[in-house]
Design a protein around this motif. Sequence first.
Motif, PDB file in Angstrom:
ATOM      1  N   VAL A  32       0.863  -1.191   0.000  1.00 17.24           N
ATOM      2  CA  VAL A  32       0.000   0.000   0.000  1.00 17.24           C
ATOM      3  C   VAL A  32       0.892   1.232   0.000  1.00 17.24           C
ATOM      4  O   VAL A  32       2.098   1.136   0.219  1.00 17.24           O
ATOM      5  N   GLY A  33       0.283   2.388  -0.234  1.00 21.81           N
ATOM      6  CA  GLY A  33       1.066   3.617  -0.388  1.00 21.81           C
ATOM      7  C   GLY A  33       1.837   4.009   0.860  1.00 21.81           C
ATOM      8  O   GLY A  33       2.926   4.560   0.780  1.00 21.81           O
ATOM      9  N   ALA A  34       1.269   3.711   2.013  1.00 17.14           N
ATOM     10  CA  ALA A  34       1.821   4.251   3.256  1.00 17.14           C
ATOM     11  C   ALA A  34       3.019   3.489   3.801  1.00 17.14           C
ATOM     12  O   ALA A  34       3.502   3.801   4.868  1.00 17.14           O
ATOM     13  N   GLN A  35       3.522   2.506   3.070  1.00 14.42           N
ATOM     14  CA  GLN A  35       4.590   1.690   3.638  1.00 14.42           C
ATOM     15  C   GLN A  35       5.964   2.353   3.599  1.00 14.42           C
ATOM     16  O   GLN A  35       6.221   3.221   2.772  1.00 14.42           O
ATOM     17  N   LYS A  36       6.828   1.894   4.499  1.00 10.74           N
ATOM     18  CA  LYS A  36       8.202   2.407   4.533  1.00 10.74           C
ATOM     19  C   LYS A  36       8.962   1.917   3.307  1.00 10.74           C
ATOM     20  O   LYS A  36       8.686   0.854   2.764  1.00 10.74           O
ATOM     21  N   LYS A  37       9.948   2.734   2.947  1.00  6.31           N
ATOM     22  CA  LYS A  37      10.693   2.459   1.738  1.00  6.31           C
ATOM     23  C   LYS A  37      11.380   1.093   1.767  1.00  6.31           C
ATOM     24  O   LYS A  37      11.359   0.350   0.786  1.00  6.31           O
ATOM     25  N   LYS A  38      11.957   0.793   2.911  1.00  6.19           N
ATOM     26  CA  LYS A  38      12.711  -0.454   3.034  1.00  6.19           C
ATOM     27  C   LYS A  38      11.776  -1.663   2.829  1.00  6.19           C
ATOM     28  O   LYS A  38      12.066  -2.580   2.068  1.00  6.19           O
ATOM     29  N   GLU A  39      10.645  -1.572   3.513  1.00  2.46           N
ATOM     30  CA  GLU A  39       9.661  -2.654   3.433  1.00  2.46           C
ATOM     31  C   GLU A  39       9.189  -2.816   1.989  1.00  2.46           C
ATOM     32  O   GLU A  39       9.092  -3.917   1.450  1.00  2.46           O
ATOM     33  N   ARG A  40       8.910  -1.655   1.391  1.00  8.78           N
ATOM     34  CA  ARG A  40       8.422  -1.656   0.029  1.00  8.78           C
ATOM     35  C   ARG A  40       9.432  -2.287  -0.932  1.00  8.78           C
ATOM     36  O   ARG A  40       9.085  -3.136  -1.749  1.00  8.78           O
ATOM     37  N   ASN A  41      10.685  -1.867  -0.798  1.00  6.81           N
ATOM     38  CA  ASN A  41      11.724  -2.399  -1.687  1.00  6.81           C
ATOM     39  C   ASN A  41      11.866  -3.901  -1.554  1.00  6.81           C
ATOM     40  O   ASN A  41      12.029  -4.615  -2.547  1.00  6.81           O
ATOM     41  N   GLU A  42      11.779  -4.362  -0.312  1.00  7.94           N
ATOM     42  CA  GLU A  42      11.900  -5.799  -0.084  1.00  7.94           C
ATOM     43  C   GLU A  42      10.762  -6.533  -0.807  1.00  7.94           C
ATOM     44  O   GLU A  42      10.975  -7.531  -1.492  1.00  7.94           O
ATOM     45  N   THR A  43       9.554  -5.980  -0.653  1.00  5.82           N
ATOM     46  CA  THR A  43       8.400  -6.589  -1.313  1.00  5.82           C
ATOM     47  C   THR A  43       8.591  -6.612  -2.825  1.00  5.82           C
ATOM     48  O   THR A  43       8.346  -7.632  -3.474  1.00  5.82           O
ATOM     49  N   LEU A  44       9.051  -5.471  -3.357  1.00  7.32           N
ATOM     50  CA  LEU A  44       9.220  -5.394  -4.811  1.00  7.32           C
ATOM     51  C   LEU A  44      10.227  -6.430  -5.312  1.00  7.32           C
ATOM     52  O   LEU A  44      10.017  -7.074  -6.348  1.00  7.32           O
ATOM     53  N   ASN A  45      11.304  -6.582  -4.561  1.00  7.45           N
ATOM     54  CA  ASN A  45      12.314  -7.564  -4.961  1.00  7.45           C
ATOM     55  C   ASN A  45      11.759  -8.977  -4.974  1.00  7.45           C
ATOM     56  O   ASN A  45      11.980  -9.740  -5.908  1.00  7.45           O
ATOM     57  N   LYS A  46      11.050  -9.291  -3.901  1.00 10.05           N
ATOM     58  CA  LYS A  46      10.511 -10.650  -3.797  1.00 10.05           C
ATOM     59  C   LYS A  46       9.419 -10.909  -4.831  1.00 10.05           C
ATOM     60  O   LYS A  46       9.178 -12.048  -5.228  1.00 10.05           O
ATOM     61  N   LEU A  47       8.773  -9.840  -5.203  1.00 11.65           N
ATOM     62  CA  LEU A  47       7.735  -9.981  -6.215  1.00 11.65           C
ATOM     63  C   LEU A  47       8.390 -10.314  -7.555  1.00 11.65           C
ATOM     64  O   LEU A  47       7.922 -11.146  -8.332  1.00 11.65           O
ATOM     65  N   LYS A  48       9.508  -9.629  -7.779  1.00  6.82           N
ATOM     66  CA  LYS A  48      10.190  -9.764  -9.054  1.00  6.82           C
ATOM     67  C   LYS A  48      10.898 -11.115  -9.174  1.00  6.82           C
ATOM     68  O   LYS A  48      10.971 -11.701 -10.246  1.00  6.82           O
ATOM     69  N   ASP A  49      11.440 -11.595  -8.050  1.00  5.54           N
ATOM     70  CA  ASP A  49      12.142 -12.883  -8.146  1.00  5.54           C
ATOM     71  C   ASP A  49      11.178 -14.068  -7.978  1.00  5.54           C
ATOM     72  O   ASP A  49      11.584 -15.230  -8.009  1.00  5.54           O
ATOM     73  N   GLY A  50       9.928 -13.763  -7.771  1.00  4.94           N
ATOM     74  CA  GLY A  50       8.928 -14.826  -7.779  1.00  4.94           C
ATOM     75  C   GLY A  50       8.673 -15.483  -6.434  1.00  4.94           C
ATOM     76  O   GLY A  50       7.886 -16.420  -6.339  1.00  4.94           O
ATOM     77  N   SER A  51       9.297 -14.997  -5.389  1.00  5.74           N
ATOM     78  CA  SER A  51       9.083 -15.686  -4.112  1.00  5.74           C
ATOM     79  C   SER A  51       7.781 -15.274  -3.419  1.00  5.74           C
ATOM     80  O   SER A  51       7.332 -15.931  -2.488  1.00  5.74           O
ATOM     81  N   ILE A  52       7.149 -14.191  -3.876  1.00  9.16           N
ATOM     82  CA  ILE A  52       5.809 -13.870  -3.371  1.00  9.16           C
ATOM     83  C   ILE A  52       4.781 -14.514  -4.299  1.00  9.16           C
ATOM     84  O   ILE A  52       4.853 -14.364  -5.511  1.00  9.16           O
ATOM     85  N   ASN A  53       3.840 -15.239  -3.710  1.00  5.15           N
ATOM     86  CA  ASN A  53       2.811 -15.888  -4.531  1.00  5.15           C
ATOM     87  C   ASN A  53       1.590 -15.011  -4.725  1.00  5.15           C
ATOM     88  O   ASN A  53       1.005 -14.956  -5.808  1.00  5.15           O
ATOM     89  N   ILE A  54       1.196 -14.357  -3.640  1.00  6.51           N
ATOM     90  CA  ILE A  54      -0.009 -13.525  -3.709  1.00  6.51           C
ATOM     91  C   ILE A  54       0.321 -12.147  -3.168  1.00  6.51           C
ATOM     92  O   ILE A  54       0.871 -12.023  -2.069  1.00  6.51           O
ATOM     93  N   ILE A  55      -0.002 -11.123  -3.940  1.00  8.97           N
ATOM     94  CA  ILE A  55       0.194  -9.777  -3.425  1.00  8.97           C
ATOM     95  C   ILE A  55      -1.151  -9.063  -3.379  1.00  8.97           C
ATOM     96  O   ILE A  55      -1.945  -9.143  -4.303  1.00  8.97           O
TER      97      ILE A  55
END
Length: 730
Positions: free
Chosen positions: A369-392
Amino acid sequence: MMEPQCTNLDTPVQYLRGIGPKRAGALKEIGITTIDDLLSYYPFGYFDRSTILKISELPKYLDSEQKVTVIGDVVQSDVRWSRRTRKAIFFLTVSDGSGFLTCLWFEGAEYRRKAFKTGETLALSSTPSLDSYQRLTFVHPEIDRLTKGEDDEPDWGKLFNTGAIIPKYSSSRELESVHLDSRGFRRAIRTALDAFGQYIEDILPFETLRSRGLISKREAIKSIHFPATMDDQKKARTHLVYEEFFFQQLLHAIRQNERKKEPKGISYTVQSARAKKLVDSLPFKLTNAQLRVIREMNDDMRAPFPMNRMLQGDVGSGKTIVALIAMLVATDNGYQSVLMAPTEILAEQHARTIQQWTQGLDLQMRLLVGAQKKKERNETLNKLKDGSINIIVGTHALLEEDVEFHSLGLVVIDEQHRFGVMQRATLRKKGLHPDVLVMTATPIPRTLMLTTYGDLDVSIIDELPPHRQQIVTAIRKESEKEKVYEFARDELRRGRQVYVVFPLVEESEKLDLKDAVSEYERLKAGVFAGFSVGLLHGRMKGEEKDELMKRYKENSINALISTTVIEVGIDVPNATIMIVENAERFGLAQLHQLRGRVGRGSDKSYCILIANFDWYDLHKKKLTGGEITKEKDAARKRLQTMAETNDGFKIAEVDLELRGPGELFGARQSGYRMFKLADPIIDSDVLSVARDDAFTLVHDDTLMNKPEHRLLGRYVESRLKPLLQLSEIG
Ligand code: ADP
Ligand code: MG
């Protein structure tokens, strides 16, 4: 060789006799550049010659109750004060040489005094009566201004005597300044018809025209502008309405056809171990409607073309679990899923629910969501890109460019009507032909469904989970509020929870609405003293909102004071009372959504609408034919509808009636812009047959190769297909 019809009708209007560059410029402003455009500038109404009378003929019509039209010049105007009504009355005297007619208005005298000039020509329509001095009178007549032409010779008499029915065209100040008033249009269109009418050809297949009993296009265009009788006008309109629907439905059919033969979609294996495990672990049984929808979805997901399905289900019907099951199918097949919701509160709720439901299913779910911290967000984006997140799960934040997927296979959009066309498309484009499921709790009347979402497949959950109680809806006035609070306190004592909703966050001097913040203080200290009270509004930070909703869900907050941010999706089954303050300010869809926040468990629930006017009094007035402003009457109708029914479809129909489709679904989305004449509600019969014909045609002759479809095929390629991309929805 015969030229295709477009070439001639594509002639720029500028070359039409009497138009020239200056007028062409003004016409361009309203989207008219070619002869074809001009000929499709349809009249908004007609003067029916049969009811245009001389003033001297009016006495014959005094008792007829018939509406008649008189054409005359303004002789005199006057404002007089009525001692009885304590209001100014506006008088206008008109003459056509055969007599005098008095027109009067009981309102807007000052404005009207300035609006009319002596000597100007008007067409006035009303039922004639006699005033106390036995003068012929029109009360509040309808008025059409008949400004004189550039040659300064009003030839009304001639026009009205020769033409049977005279078309009326809308104009603007700019158009009038180049003499393109209603009359100017009449002349231009007449000229265009004389010069180019012969080139108007039927694009619709002859067989279709014949089987549907439609006149030819040439006849239709002639008669929509200059009908000999109103019956002819009707036939002309039917042809043009049919054609508008047909072309639109043809696009839907083509699009659906192209999608379904798209071999590039994902062919899922729908037997999903995770989904089975989830269903087995649920504390409830899925309803038959939910099971049916899951089957429909599975069929699409198994097929090699991308799913494009809309899931409709009234508030509380259990759409989330159905969507989750689809996401688990995607997960089992090694694909990622995304669930987008319109508010942070809702996205957070979905994330929490999914987290709970998927425990032990060995998958990664994340929130964005928009209100998240940068670090948290970046981690999510990375995991999304490498496929380790199944559902976002997330909000609009998912649409950002840097949100990239490894293998997006399923897009789910909750409360889809809250998103624009482009937003849905953006999300979909983050994958390669992913399956798409859009969900909505706003029931869409069938007619609108066909026009707006005509190429979507539709699944409907038409059954609420068992043990749901009807929600009791009551309308109360401000002065009865203490009793309402007393009732709410009783429920709180029984361990139930309460929502109190206010229209705005901050005080607005203009509207004098309650401020949720100050009301919160008041309710906390007084009415709900001794209970835990929370305040939720749109200006709060994401984390704060999340924390608050979590505590409300756990019932460590008993009463939630809120603005409309809780309107969609929020699910707290223990909440049994929804109190809406200033309920008259809310739209019907909004009220229905708010009411849907309660009645989600097995306890009897209540929705109490507090209106800032005496609803019963208003209702009585309405029944006895008293005078009510349009605004108040609409508010009355909204509240009445809420009290009368819990049925989302009925509510949507009334909403459609009160607000019109454009507002309801947004002009862009509604597809209404495509239509000049057609009205999907009024013309729903024509819509149905046009849809059948269009889908049959695409099915039987997909490439439009048959000789009788050649012209249509060319038209589709050159005119309709370019629209396809514009109107694509995600
Ligand atoms: P909506 O369709 O409004 O999004 P939700 O998906 O939020 O509805 O479901 C409303 C509530 O009903 C949730 O608490 C959900 O867990 C519950 N629910 C869903 N399906 C069933 C069912 N078959 N039986 C009982 N409760 C159900
Ligand atoms: Mg929902």
